[in-house]
Scaffold this motif. Structure first.
Motif, PDB file in Angstrom:
ATOM      1  N   LEU A 278       0.820  -1.213   0.000  1.00 42.42           N
ATOM      2  CA  LEU A 278       0.000   0.000   0.000  1.00 42.42           C
ATOM      3  C   LEU A 278       0.853   1.262   0.000  1.00 42.42           C
ATOM      4  N   ALA A 279       0.458   2.218  -0.835  1.00 41.37           N
ATOM      5  CA  ALA A 279       1.020   3.568  -0.778  1.00 41.37           C
ATOM      6  C   ALA A 279      -0.115   4.541  -0.479  1.00 41.37           C
ATOM      7  N   VAL A 280       0.114   5.460   0.442  1.00 41.14           N
ATOM      8  CA  VAL A 280      -0.846   6.521   0.748  1.00 41.14           C
ATOM      9  C   VAL A 280      -0.239   7.823   0.249  1.00 41.14           C
ATOM     10  N   VAL A 281      -0.964   8.525  -0.622  1.00 45.99           N
ATOM     11  CA  VAL A 281      -0.383   9.690  -1.296  1.00 45.99           C
ATOM     12  C   VAL A 281      -1.279  10.904  -1.116  1.00 45.99           C
ATOM     13  N   MET A 282      -0.661  12.079  -1.217  1.00 46.19           N
ATOM     14  CA  MET A 282      -1.418  13.325  -1.064  1.00 46.19           C
ATOM     15  C   MET A 282      -0.635  14.491  -1.638  1.00 46.19           C
ATOM     16  N   GLY A 283      -1.367  15.497  -2.082  1.00 47.15           N
ATOM     17  CA  GLY A 283      -0.756  16.777  -2.388  1.00 47.15           C
ATOM     18  C   GLY A 283      -0.803  17.629  -1.135  1.00 47.15           C
ATOM     19  N   THR A 284       0.290  18.329  -0.841  1.00 45.19           N
ATOM     20  CA  THR A 284       0.340  19.135   0.384  1.00 45.19           C
ATOM     21  C   THR A 284       0.724  20.566   0.045  1.00 45.19           C
ATOM     22  N   TYR A 285       0.028  21.490   0.711  1.00 49.98           N
ATOM     23  CA  TYR A 285       0.329  22.911   0.516  1.00 49.98           C
ATOM     24  C   TYR A 285       0.027  23.664   1.807  1.00 49.98           C
ATOM     25  N   ASN A 286       1.068  23.989   2.527  1.00 47.82           N
ATOM     26  CA  ASN A 286       0.955  24.752   3.778  1.00 47.82           C
ATOM     27  C   ASN A 286      -0.040  24.120   4.750  1.00 47.82           C
ATOM     28  N   GLU A 287       0.220  22.859   5.109  1.00 50.76           N
ATOM     29  CA  GLU A 287      -0.649  22.118   6.032  1.00 50.76           C
ATOM     30  C   GLU A 287       0.110  21.716   7.293  1.00 50.76           C
ATOM     31  N   ALA A 288       0.985  22.600   7.782  1.00 46.90           N
ATOM     32  CA  ALA A 288       1.791  22.281   8.959  1.00 46.90           C
ATOM     33  C   ALA A 288       0.933  21.992  10.191  1.00 46.90           C
ATOM     34  N   ASP A 289      -0.275  22.553  10.260  1.00 45.86           N
ATOM     35  CA  ASP A 289      -1.143  22.332  11.421  1.00 45.86           C
ATOM     36  C   ASP A 289      -1.670  20.907  11.502  1.00 45.86           C
ATOM     37  N   ALA A 290      -1.765  20.228  10.355  1.00 44.11           N
ATOM     38  CA  ALA A 290      -2.452  18.928  10.335  1.00 44.11           C
ATOM     39  C   ALA A 290      -1.604  17.769   9.851  1.00 44.11           C
TER      40      ALA A 290
ATOM     41  N   ASP B 222       5.423   2.721  -6.536  1.00 43.32           N
ATOM     42  CA  ASP B 222       5.456   1.481  -7.308  1.00 43.32           C
ATOM     43  C   ASP B 222       4.711   0.352  -6.607  1.00 43.32           C
ATOM     44  N   ARG B 223       3.975   0.675  -5.561  1.00 46.15           N
ATOM     45  CA  ARG B 223       3.194  -0.363  -4.876  1.00 46.15           C
ATOM     46  C   ARG B 223       1.868  -0.578  -5.598  1.00 46.15           C
ATOM     47  N   PRO B 224       1.316  -1.769  -5.542  1.00 43.86           N
ATOM     48  CA  PRO B 224       0.158  -2.098  -6.382  1.00 43.86           C
ATOM     49  C   PRO B 224      -1.160  -1.467  -5.957  1.00 43.86           C
ATOM     50  N   VAL B 225      -1.268  -0.965  -4.726  1.00 48.08           N
ATOM     51  CA  VAL B 225      -2.485  -0.308  -4.263  1.00 48.08           C
ATOM     52  C   VAL B 225      -2.122   1.105  -3.804  1.00 48.08           C
ATOM     53  N   VAL B 226      -2.855   2.088  -4.318  1.00 46.93           N
ATOM     54  CA  VAL B 226      -2.597   3.489  -3.986  1.00 46.93           C
ATOM     55  C   VAL B 226      -3.850   4.091  -3.370  1.00 46.93           C
ATOM     56  N   VAL B 227      -3.695   4.717  -2.217  1.00 46.17           N
ATOM     57  CA  VAL B 227      -4.797   5.409  -1.558  1.00 46.17           C
ATOM     58  C   VAL B 227      -4.491   6.902  -1.557  1.00 46.17           C
ATOM     59  N   THR B 228      -5.430   7.697  -2.043  1.00 41.54           N
ATOM     60  CA  THR B 228      -5.308   9.144  -1.945  1.00 41.54           C
ATOM     61  C   THR B 228      -6.005   9.622  -0.677  1.00 41.54           C
ATOM     62  N   THR B 229      -5.465  10.680  -0.098  1.00 41.83           N
ATOM     63  CA  THR B 229      -6.145  11.339   1.011  1.00 41.83           C
ATOM     64  C   THR B 229      -5.750  12.804   1.001  1.00 41.83           C
ATOM     65  N   ASP B 230      -6.422  13.600   1.810  1.00 45.31           N
ATOM     66  CA  ASP B 230      -6.035  14.993   1.995  1.00 45.31           C
ATOM     67  C   ASP B 230      -5.190  15.091   3.254  1.00 45.31           C
ATOM     68  N   CYS B 231      -4.467  16.191   3.375  1.00 44.63           N
ATOM     69  CA  CYS B 231      -3.524  16.343   4.478  1.00 44.63           C
ATOM     70  C   CYS B 231      -4.050  17.274   5.562  1.00 44.63           C
ATOM     71  N   ASP B 232      -5.372  17.485   5.601  1.00 42.07           N
ATOM     72  CA  ASP B 232      -5.957  18.433   6.550  1.00 42.07           C
ATOM     73  C   ASP B 232      -6.682  17.751   7.707  1.00 42.07           C
ATOM     74  N   ASP B 233      -6.493  16.441   7.859  1.00 49.32           N
ATOM     75  CA  ASP B 233      -7.063  15.664   8.962  1.00 49.32           C
ATOM     76  C   ASP B 233      -8.587  15.568   8.908  1.00 49.32           C
ATOM     77  N   THR B 234      -9.153  15.601   7.708  1.00 49.29           N
ATOM     78  CA  THR B 234     -10.602  15.449   7.579  1.00 49.29           C
ATOM     79  C   THR B 234     -11.023  14.004   7.339  1.00 49.29           C
TER      80      THR B 234
END
Length: 236
Positions: free
Chosen positions: A18-30, A89-101
């Motif tokens: 499993l890979a967990v991926v996200m785009g991050t932009y100024n999310e130091a709080d979360a 390169d892992r066979p399962v990819v999970v997207t999430t947001d980086c704001d703790d929602t």
């Protein structure tokens, strides 16, 4: 959402796959909380990739938690998430947001659905009411789901959720074109091509930090993406 494509039984994937991926932009709080939750739930086995355009401490915090950070000039949500989705390169990819929602404790359930044969597993935030979501955003998401369902001829309950699991082979096969509307595109193209796409209800919490998306201009871009992708897929 019905399964239309058939193939041999999938491998039994674990958190090592499993890979967990996200785009991050100024999310130091979360970001620290999110990465700690992923580490706890997956016993530190999941690969974590952040595509970052921040000017705050977000990338430093991510690296401290063992995440791979790909630095990128800010170019919008879709550009960052597309890079994040296609990098591991892992066979399962999970997207999430980086704001703790999003509920990282549901990762095992998403993986179970993939092991059961799903190609895409999409977290439906609206099922439980999404009371922590601003009312205007909630209404917009309900309208996106209604419009997308009509245009596709297939029912979808949450077009723009940020938490989804994908078989890597699927995301590599499809050419992704949208930016702000990428979250809708990531659901629509697999669904309209007959892949096994499943929605499961998830909880949605109040975000930490300030939102970066303007509800009016962003909403218009997402609506345009939904129409554009639906037309393109019908013409394939």
């Amino acid at each position: 959402m019905s399964q239309q494509r058939h193939r041999t039984a999938p491998a039994e994937y674990t958190f090592d796959d499993l890979a967990v991926v996200m785009g991050t932009y100024n999310e130091a709080d979360a970001i620290g909380t999110v990465l700690s939750d992923i580490e706890s739930v997956t016993d530190g086995k999941a690969d974590v990739v952040c595509v970052d355009g921040s000017s705050d401490r977000t990338p430093e915090i991510a690296r401290d938690h063992g995440a791979t950070v790909i630095e990128q000039e800010p170019q919008g949500y879709g550009v960052a998430v597309r890079e994040a989705v296609l990098t591991p390169d892992r066979p399962v990819v999970v997207t999430t947001d980086c704001d703790d929602t999003y509920p990282m404790e549901r990762l095992p359930e998403f993986l179970d659905e993939i092991n059961d044969g799903a190609d895409v597993v999409s977290g439906d935030r609206l099922y439980h009411g999404a009371e922590e979501m601003p009312a205007m955003n909630r209404l917009g998401n309900e309208l996106f789901a209604l419009a997308g369902s009509v245009l596709m001829g297939k029912r979808a309950h949450d077009m723009t959720t940020g938490m989804r699991a994908y078989r890597r082979e699927i995301v590599q096969k499809i050419r992704w074109t949208e930016n702000t509307g990428l979250s809708a595109e990531l659901l629509m193209r697999p669904l309209m091509r007959g892949y096994d796409v499943r929605e499961i209800p998830i909880e949605y919490d109040e975000r930490k930090g300030e939102t970066k998306l303007d509800p009016f201009s962003g909403g218009a871009e997402i609506a345009g993406s939904i129409v554009r992708v639906a037309v393109e897929e019908r013409l394939r």
